[in-house]
Design a protein around this motif. Structure first.
Motif: not given
Length: 87
Positions: A5-12
């Motif tokens: 649903d989303a991707t964090g700044k670090n690619g999480t």
């Protein structure tokens, strides 16, 4: 559908789970095991949701969290065991 649903700044990779049950658990199917790195629980009804916490995939998909709620095996974590902020 990759389940992200989303991707964090670090690619999480993040998968957001929702329930209308205020005390609902974070629940995920075994088939989602490799789809995300973090699972987030939100409760409420559209358009108002409340953040209840998150769990890393490695903590969610543990045999101790495996249960059957009547529709086959799922992994379930109560809100009391979810992380509330980044730790």
């Amino acid at each position: 559908d990759c389940g992200v649903d989303a991707t964090g700044k670090n690619g999480t990779r993040v998968q957001i789970k929702t329930t209308t049950l205020k005390n609902g658990r974070l629940i995920s199917s075994p088939r989602h095991m490799n789809r995300a790195d973090v699972f987030v629980l939100m409760t409420g009804e559209c358009p108002t949701f409340e953040f209840r916490g998150y769990c890393r995939a490695r903590d969610l998909f543990m045999e101790s969290n495996l249960t059957d709620l009547g529709h086959g095996p799922v992994y379930a974590v109560p809100q009391s065991k979810l992380k509330k902020k980044e730790e």
